[in-house]
Design a protein around this motif. Structure first.
Motif, PDB file in Angstrom:
ATOM      1  N   THR A   1       0.847  -1.195   0.000  1.00  0.00           N
ATOM      2  CA  THR A   1       0.000   0.000   0.000  1.00  0.00           C
ATOM      3  C   THR A   1       0.877   1.237   0.000  1.00  0.00           C
ATOM      4  O   THR A   1       2.020   1.205   0.461  1.00  0.00           O
ATOM      5  CB  THR A   1      -0.936   0.037   1.229  1.00  0.00           C
ATOM      6  OG1 THR A   1      -0.160   0.184   2.419  1.00  0.00           O
ATOM      7  CG2 THR A   1      -1.786  -1.221   1.307  1.00  0.00           C
TER       8      THR A   1
ATOM      9  N   ARG B   1       0.862   5.660   0.535  1.00  0.00           N
ATOM     10  CA  ARG B   1       0.161   6.763   1.179  1.00  0.00           C
ATOM     11  C   ARG B   1       0.111   7.975   0.257  1.00  0.00           C
ATOM     12  O   ARG B   1       0.938   8.126  -0.641  1.00  0.00           O
ATOM     13  CB  ARG B   1       0.862   7.127   2.477  1.00  0.00           C
ATOM     14  CG  ARG B   1       2.243   7.757   2.248  1.00  0.00           C
ATOM     15  CD  ARG B   1       3.129   7.665   3.467  1.00  0.00           C
ATOM     16  NE  ARG B   1       4.380   8.341   3.317  1.00  0.00           N
ATOM     17  CZ  ARG B   1       5.435   7.909   2.639  1.00  0.00           C
ATOM     18  NH1 ARG B   1       5.380   6.788   1.990  1.00  0.00           N
ATOM     19  NH2 ARG B   1       6.541   8.609   2.587  1.00  0.00           N
TER      20      ARG B   1
ATOM     21  N   GLY C   1      -1.818  12.319   0.266  1.00  0.00           N
ATOM     22  CA  GLY C   1      -2.525  13.341   1.022  1.00  0.00           C
ATOM     23  C   GLY C   1      -1.556  14.345   1.630  1.00  0.00           C
ATOM     24  O   GLY C   1      -0.335  14.156   1.624  1.00  0.00           O
TER      25      GLY C   1
ATOM     26  N   ASN D   1      -7.874  -1.862  11.586  1.00  0.00           N
ATOM     27  CA  ASN D   1      -8.543  -0.989  10.616  1.00  0.00           C
ATOM     28  C   ASN D   1      -8.774  -1.703   9.288  1.00  0.00           C
ATOM     29  O   ASN D   1      -9.850  -1.592   8.688  1.00  0.00           O
ATOM     30  CB  ASN D   1      -7.744   0.295  10.382  1.00  0.00           C
ATOM     31  CG  ASN D   1      -7.914   1.289  11.490  1.00  0.00           C
ATOM     32  OD1 ASN D   1      -8.980   1.393  12.090  1.00  0.00           O
ATOM     33  ND2 ASN D   1      -6.865   2.037  11.787  1.00  0.00           N
TER      34      ASN D   1
ATOM     35  N   LYS E   1     -13.379   1.125   0.074  1.00  0.00           N
ATOM     36  CA  LYS E   1     -13.002   2.527   0.260  1.00  0.00           C
ATOM     37  C   LYS E   1     -11.616   2.539   0.903  1.00  0.00           C
ATOM     38  O   LYS E   1     -11.443   2.062   2.026  1.00  0.00           O
ATOM     39  CB  LYS E   1     -14.005   3.238   1.166  1.00  0.00           C
ATOM     40  CG  LYS E   1     -13.706   4.704   1.341  1.00  0.00           C
ATOM     41  CD  LYS E   1     -14.737   5.381   2.212  1.00  0.00           C
ATOM     42  CE  LYS E   1     -14.333   6.839   2.383  1.00  0.00           C
ATOM     43  NZ  LYS E   1     -15.143   7.515   3.384  1.00  0.00           N
ATOM     44  N   PRO E   2     -10.611   3.084   0.195  1.00  0.00           N
ATOM     45  CA  PRO E   2      -9.270   3.128   0.781  1.00  0.00           C
ATOM     46  C   PRO E   2      -9.270   3.865   2.121  1.00  0.00           C
ATOM     47  O   PRO E   2      -9.996   4.842   2.307  1.00  0.00           O
ATOM     48  CB  PRO E   2      -8.442   3.879  -0.263  1.00  0.00           C
ATOM     49  CG  PRO E   2      -9.186   3.664  -1.543  1.00  0.00           C
ATOM     50  CD  PRO E   2     -10.638   3.643  -1.150  1.00  0.00           C
ATOM     51  N   TYR E   3      -8.446   3.385   3.028  1.00  0.00           N
ATOM     52  CA  TYR E   3      -8.358   3.974   4.368  1.00  0.00           C
ATOM     53  C   TYR E   3      -7.993   5.451   4.285  1.00  0.00           C
ATOM     54  O   TYR E   3      -7.142   5.862   3.488  1.00  0.00           O
ATOM     55  CB  TYR E   3      -7.307   3.229   5.196  1.00  0.00           C
ATOM     56  CG  TYR E   3      -7.132   3.827   6.560  1.00  0.00           C
ATOM     57  CD1 TYR E   3      -8.038   3.559   7.580  1.00  0.00           C
ATOM     58  CD2 TYR E   3      -6.081   4.685   6.839  1.00  0.00           C
ATOM     59  CE1 TYR E   3      -7.894   4.118   8.830  1.00  0.00           C
ATOM     60  CE2 TYR E   3      -5.926   5.256   8.089  1.00  0.00           C
ATOM     61  CZ  TYR E   3      -6.839   4.969   9.087  1.00  0.00           C
ATOM     62  OH  TYR E   3      -6.696   5.532  10.324  1.00  0.00           O
ATOM     63  N   SER E   4      -8.651   6.253   5.123  1.00  0.00           N
ATOM     64  CA  SER E   4      -8.274   7.664   5.258  1.00  0.00           C
ATOM     65  C   SER E   4      -8.485   8.088   6.700  1.00  0.00           C
ATOM     66  O   SER E   4      -9.267   7.488   7.435  1.00  0.00           O
ATOM     67  CB  SER E   4      -9.085   8.552   4.305  1.00  0.00           C
ATOM     68  OG  SER E   4     -10.423   8.614   4.702  1.00  0.00           O
ATOM     69  N   ALA E   5      -7.748   9.108   7.079  1.00  0.00           N
ATOM     70  CA  ALA E   5      -7.835   9.649   8.437  1.00  0.00           C
ATOM     71  C   ALA E   5      -7.652  11.160   8.360  1.00  0.00           C
ATOM     72  O   ALA E   5      -7.230  11.703   7.338  1.00  0.00           O
ATOM     73  CB  ALA E   5      -6.758   9.024   9.323  1.00  0.00           C
TER      74      ALA E   5
ATOM     75  N   GLY F   1      -9.283  13.072   5.560  1.00  0.00           N
ATOM     76  CA  GLY F   1      -8.707  12.809   4.240  1.00  0.00           C
ATOM     77  C   GLY F   1      -7.331  13.397   4.031  1.00  0.00           C
ATOM     78  O   GLY F   1      -6.752  13.237   2.958  1.00  0.00           O
TER      79      GLY F   1
ATOM     80  N   ARG G   1      -4.275   9.430   3.632  1.00  0.00           N
ATOM     81  CA  ARG G   1      -5.055   8.335   3.054  1.00  0.00           C
ATOM     82  C   ARG G   1      -4.157   7.363   2.291  1.00  0.00           C
ATOM     83  O   ARG G   1      -3.029   7.689   1.938  1.00  0.00           O
ATOM     84  CB  ARG G   1      -6.168   8.868   2.166  1.00  0.00           C
ATOM     85  CG  ARG G   1      -5.717   9.750   1.043  1.00  0.00           C
ATOM     86  CD  ARG G   1      -6.909  10.436   0.357  1.00  0.00           C
ATOM     87  NE  ARG G   1      -6.445  11.271  -0.727  1.00  0.00           N
ATOM     88  CZ  ARG G   1      -6.072  12.536  -0.598  1.00  0.00           C
ATOM     89  NH1 ARG G   1      -6.128  13.119   0.582  1.00  0.00           N
ATOM     90  NH2 ARG G   1      -5.642  13.220  -1.630  1.00  0.00           N
TER      91      ARG G   1
ATOM     92  N   LYS H   1      -3.548   5.299  -1.106  1.00  0.00           N
ATOM     93  CA  LYS H   1      -3.896   5.419  -2.524  1.00  0.00           C
ATOM     94  C   LYS H   1      -4.860   4.298  -2.897  1.00  0.00           C
ATOM     95  O   LYS H   1      -4.796   3.196  -2.349  1.00  0.00           O
ATOM     96  CB  LYS H   1      -2.641   5.323  -3.392  1.00  0.00           C
ATOM     97  CG  LYS H   1      -1.751   6.535  -3.319  1.00  0.00           C
ATOM     98  CD  LYS H   1      -0.572   6.391  -4.270  1.00  0.00           C
ATOM     99  CE  LYS H   1       0.298   7.632  -4.229  1.00  0.00           C
ATOM    100  NZ  LYS H   1       1.431   7.529  -5.182  1.00  0.00           N
TER     101      LYS H   1
END
Length: 169
Positions: free
Chosen positions: A15, A17, A19, A82, A146-150, A153, A156, A158
């Protein structure tokens, strides 16, 4: 006909990242710990059944390299929780299935069922010494993921993740 399971075979997920706050997060290398891959030599068909909740954090990655010292056990546990509850929704969709026909090395299509959605994705298969390596890029939203985001947003994952499967040749 052969059957492949850990530790002789491996399935990794990478994965990445993005944002505004991506600099404080980490790319990840994850590994499925529970799966079975059946190969029918006569039909050239490979079928994998993967336990969705078995996806575990191997390590963070920095500049495309493993960085095992970066994450604490607590960090890994939080990430895994998560993924299992919010991203893959393992309680509702406990199994990921993959099937493909492989007649030779190179490109083929795999039929993937993830989170109750089935799609075909392109796969590249190559030989690395005595190991067959299959690589694919999976676009999470194509499977209803839905890709993880915190942080609203600002941090997040990608939508595209890379998958690597390693089997004995």
């Amino acid at each position: 006909m052969g059957t492949f399971t850990p530790p002789s075979s491996e399935i990794f997920v990478y994965t990445y990242r993005e944002g505004v706050l991506a600099a404080v997060a980490h790319d990840l290398r994850l590994r499925f710990s529970t799966f079975s891959i059946q190969e029918d030599d006569h039909e050239h068909v490979i079928v994998a059944t993967i336990e969705a909740t078995s996806l575990k954090v191997v390590c963070a990655r920095q500049n495309g390299q493993d960085a095992p010292q970066v994450l604490t056990d607590s960090n890994k546990h939080d990430i895994e929780k998560n993924i299992q509850t919010s991203v893959l929704r393992g309680a509702k969709h406990p199994t990921i299935s993959v099937s493909l026909t492989v007649r030779e090395l190179g490109a083929c299509l795999a039929s993937v069922e993830l989170c109750g959605v089935r799609r075909d994705i392109p796969v590249q298969i190559a030989l690395d010494g005595t190991t067959r390596v299959a690589r694919a890029r999976l676009h999470q939203p194509d499977f209803g993921v839905k890709p993880y985001s915190a942080m609203l947003g600002a941090l997040r994952v990608k939508p595209d993740v890379d998958i690597e499967v390693r089997l004995p040749a």
